[in-house]
Design a protein around this motif. Structure first.
Motif, PDB file in Angstrom:
ATOM      1  N   TRP A   1     -14.138 -16.062  -0.270  1.00  0.00           N
ATOM      2  CA  TRP A   1     -15.012 -14.942   0.076  1.00  0.00           C
ATOM      3  C   TRP A   1     -14.262 -13.637  -0.135  1.00  0.00           C
ATOM      4  N   LEU A   2     -14.935 -12.669  -0.678  1.00  0.00           N
ATOM      5  CA  LEU A   2     -14.330 -11.359  -0.873  1.00  0.00           C
ATOM      6  C   LEU A   2     -14.098 -10.668   0.464  1.00  0.00           C
ATOM      7  N   HIS A   3     -12.977 -10.006   0.575  1.00  0.00           N
ATOM      8  CA  HIS A   3     -12.639  -9.170   1.721  1.00  0.00           C
ATOM      9  C   HIS A   3     -11.800  -8.014   1.175  1.00  0.00           C
ATOM     10  N   ARG A   4     -11.242  -7.186   2.033  1.00  0.00           N
ATOM     11  CA  ARG A   4     -10.549  -5.983   1.586  1.00  0.00           C
ATOM     12  C   ARG A   4      -9.057  -6.028   1.918  1.00  0.00           C
ATOM     13  N   VAL A   5      -8.264  -5.526   0.982  1.00  0.00           N
ATOM     14  CA  VAL A   5      -6.816  -5.399   1.164  1.00  0.00           C
ATOM     15  C   VAL A   5      -6.419  -3.985   0.757  1.00  0.00           C
ATOM     16  N   ALA A   6      -5.589  -3.354   1.574  1.00  0.00           N
ATOM     17  CA  ALA A   6      -5.070  -2.021   1.260  1.00  0.00           C
ATOM     18  C   ALA A   6      -3.596  -2.145   0.912  1.00  0.00           C
ATOM     19  N   THR A   7      -3.188  -1.494  -0.182  1.00  0.00           N
ATOM     20  CA  THR A   7      -1.791  -1.521  -0.600  1.00  0.00           C
ATOM     21  C   THR A   7      -1.265  -0.108  -0.772  1.00  0.00           C
ATOM     22  N   ILE A   8       0.065  -0.005  -0.725  1.00  0.00           N
ATOM     23  CA  ILE A   8       0.721   1.287  -0.855  1.00  0.00           C
ATOM     24  C   ILE A   8       1.880   1.162  -1.829  1.00  0.00           C
ATOM     25  N   VAL A   9       1.956   2.098  -2.758  1.00  0.00           N
ATOM     26  CA  VAL A   9       3.095   2.252  -3.646  1.00  0.00           C
ATOM     27  C   VAL A   9       3.910   3.403  -3.074  1.00  0.00           C
ATOM     28  N   CYS A  10       5.201   3.168  -2.832  1.00  0.00           N
ATOM     29  CA  CYS A  10       6.070   4.194  -2.264  1.00  0.00           C
ATOM     30  C   CYS A  10       6.986   4.741  -3.341  1.00  0.00           C
ATOM     31  N   ARG A  11       7.005   6.061  -3.465  1.00  0.00           N
ATOM     32  CA  ARG A  11       7.923   6.754  -4.371  1.00  0.00           C
ATOM     33  C   ARG A  11       8.870   7.596  -3.519  1.00  0.00           C
ATOM     34  N   ASP A  12      10.083   7.808  -4.037  1.00  0.00           N
ATOM     35  CA  ASP A  12      10.992   8.717  -3.354  1.00  0.00           C
ATOM     36  C   ASP A  12      10.881  10.090  -4.007  1.00  0.00           C
ATOM     37  N   GLY A  13      11.680  11.052  -3.551  1.00  0.00           N
ATOM     38  CA  GLY A  13      11.622  12.411  -4.071  1.00  0.00           C
ATOM     39  C   GLY A  13      11.986  12.534  -5.536  1.00  0.00           C
ATOM     40  N   GLU A  14      12.654  11.511  -6.080  1.00  0.00           N
ATOM     41  CA  GLU A  14      13.028  11.511  -7.504  1.00  0.00           C
ATOM     42  C   GLU A  14      11.999  10.781  -8.365  1.00  0.00           C
ATOM     43  N   GLY A  15      10.937  10.282  -7.737  1.00  0.00           N
ATOM     44  CA  GLY A  15       9.899   9.577  -8.487  1.00  0.00           C
ATOM     45  C   GLY A  15      10.131   8.084  -8.629  1.00  0.00           C
ATOM     46  N   ARG A  16      11.249   7.600  -8.094  1.00  0.00           N
ATOM     47  CA  ARG A  16      11.504   6.156  -8.166  1.00  0.00           C
ATOM     48  C   ARG A  16      10.538   5.411  -7.246  1.00  0.00           C
ATOM     49  N   ILE A  17      10.350   4.126  -7.534  1.00  0.00           N
ATOM     50  CA  ILE A  17       9.381   3.306  -6.814  1.00  0.00           C
ATOM     51  C   ILE A  17      10.105   2.230  -6.016  1.00  0.00           C
ATOM     52  N   LEU A  18       9.658   2.042  -4.787  1.00  0.00           N
ATOM     53  CA  LEU A  18      10.258   1.020  -3.938  1.00  0.00           C
ATOM     54  C   LEU A  18       9.794  -0.359  -4.398  1.00  0.00           C
ATOM     55  N   VAL A  19      10.750  -1.254  -4.611  1.00  0.00           N
ATOM     56  CA  VAL A  19      10.469  -2.660  -4.909  1.00  0.00           C
ATOM     57  C   VAL A  19      11.165  -3.464  -3.824  1.00  0.00           C
ATOM     58  N   HIS A  20      10.467  -4.468  -3.296  1.00  0.00           N
ATOM     59  CA  HIS A  20      11.071  -5.270  -2.236  1.00  0.00           C
ATOM     60  C   HIS A  20      10.934  -6.767  -2.524  1.00  0.00           C
ATOM     61  N   ARG A  21      11.824  -7.515  -1.888  1.00  0.00           N
ATOM     62  CA  ARG A  21      11.756  -8.983  -1.943  1.00  0.00           C
ATOM     63  C   ARG A  21      11.134  -9.448  -0.642  1.00  0.00           C
ATOM     64  N   ARG A  22      10.148 -10.334  -0.775  1.00  0.00           N
ATOM     65  CA  ARG A  22       9.503 -10.900   0.408  1.00  0.00           C
ATOM     66  C   ARG A  22      10.471 -11.894   1.068  1.00  0.00           C
ATOM     67  N   PRO A  23      10.406 -12.023   2.384  1.00  0.00           N
ATOM     68  CA  PRO A  23      11.297 -12.977   3.063  1.00  0.00           C
ATOM     69  C   PRO A  23      11.056 -14.416   2.600  1.00  0.00           C
ATOM     70  N   GLY A  24      12.090 -15.215   2.665  1.00  0.00           N
ATOM     71  CA  GLY A  24      11.989 -16.615   2.256  1.00  0.00           C
ATOM     72  C   GLY A  24      11.045 -17.433   3.109  1.00  0.00           C
ATOM     73  N   HIS A  25      10.743 -16.966   4.313  1.00  0.00           N
ATOM     74  CA  HIS A  25       9.851 -17.690   5.225  1.00  0.00           C
ATOM     75  C   HIS A  25       8.407 -17.192   5.159  1.00  0.00           C
ATOM     76  N   ALA A  26       8.129 -16.234   4.285  1.00  0.00           N
ATOM     77  CA  ALA A  26       6.767 -15.680   4.186  1.00  0.00           C
ATOM     78  C   ALA A  26       5.769 -16.775   3.826  1.00  0.00           C
ATOM     79  N   ALA A  27       4.583 -16.706   4.393  1.00  0.00           N
ATOM     80  CA  ALA A  27       3.550 -17.720   4.144  1.00  0.00           C
ATOM     81  C   ALA A  27       3.072 -17.690   2.692  1.00  0.00           C
ATOM     82  N   ARG A  28       2.998 -16.497   2.112  1.00  0.00           N
ATOM     83  CA  ARG A  28       2.542 -16.355   0.727  1.00  0.00           C
ATOM     84  C   ARG A  28       3.640 -15.735  -0.125  1.00  0.00           C
ATOM     85  N   PHE A  29       3.948 -16.352  -1.233  1.00  0.00           N
ATOM     86  CA  PHE A  29       4.932 -15.869  -2.204  1.00  0.00           C
ATOM     87  C   PHE A  29       6.305 -15.589  -1.582  1.00  0.00           C
ATOM     88  N   PRO A  30       6.870 -16.576  -0.872  1.00  0.00           N
ATOM     89  CA  PRO A  30       8.193 -16.371  -0.262  1.00  0.00           C
ATOM     90  C   PRO A  30       9.251 -16.084  -1.330  1.00  0.00           C
TER      91      PRO A  30
END
Length: 165
Positions: free
Chosen positions: A28-57
């Motif tokens: 069923w369709l539902h809604r998800v909100a996401t955020i892209v974070c940039r720093d003052g130099e225009g770089r983008i935050l990339v993160h690794r999900r924890p190994g215990h995460a339910a989705r895409f550990p």
């Protein structure tokens, strides 16, 4: 009952309130909100999900975010998720919305962007590690097998929206 979300249709109109787990199981369709974070130099935050995460550990992602609560706007959900996951209080700017096929289940994805000028306090339950990367570096990372599949689709759409040059 678990997390409650609004079940929506192909036009993103509310059909009713359901359990998010059930929405995912039934597609069923539902809604998800996401955020892209940039720093003052225009770089983008990339993160690794924890190994215990339910989705895409252990996978890489360039967006923060989560389900939009019942009666919550995409923008309010993005601000809430930013505070919860990164400890940043800000009002992200709406960039685009699209019907995401989803690797697990389809959903409407509202993508926002924010410039982070102060310190971040990542929630270790959500973010195992993070780094700020250039747009070119992000374009390379997106191709990795360990990148969250839905984040790849969002990156392509974000790029086409001419946000990334």
């Amino acid at each position: 009952m678990g997390e409650r979300v609004e079940r929506v249709d192909e036009q993103d109109e509310v059909l009713g309130v359901v359990d998010r787990g059930e929405a995912i199981r039934r597609g069923w369709l539902h809604r998800v909100a996401t955020i892209v974070c940039r720093d003052g130099e225009g770089r983008i935050l990339v993160h690794r999900r924890p190994g215990h995460a339910a989705r895409f550990p252990g996978h890489l992602n360039w967006m923060l975010g989560g389900a939009v609560d019942v009666a919550e706007s995409y923008k309010d959900a993005a601000a809430r998720e930013l505070a919860e996951e990164l400890g940043v209080l800000a009002r992200p700017r709406f960039v685009l919305k699209f019907l995401c096929a989803g690797a697990i289940s389809p959903y409407w994805l509202g993508l926002h962007e924010v410039v982070v000028t102060g310190p971040v306090r990542p929630d270790p339950a959500e973010i195992a590690r993070y780094d700020w990367v250039t747009e070119a570096e992000l374009a390379e990372l997106v191709g990795l097998q360990t990148f969250v599949p839905d984040a790849r689709e969002a990156f392509d759409r974000y790029r086409r929206a001419a946000v990334i040059r």
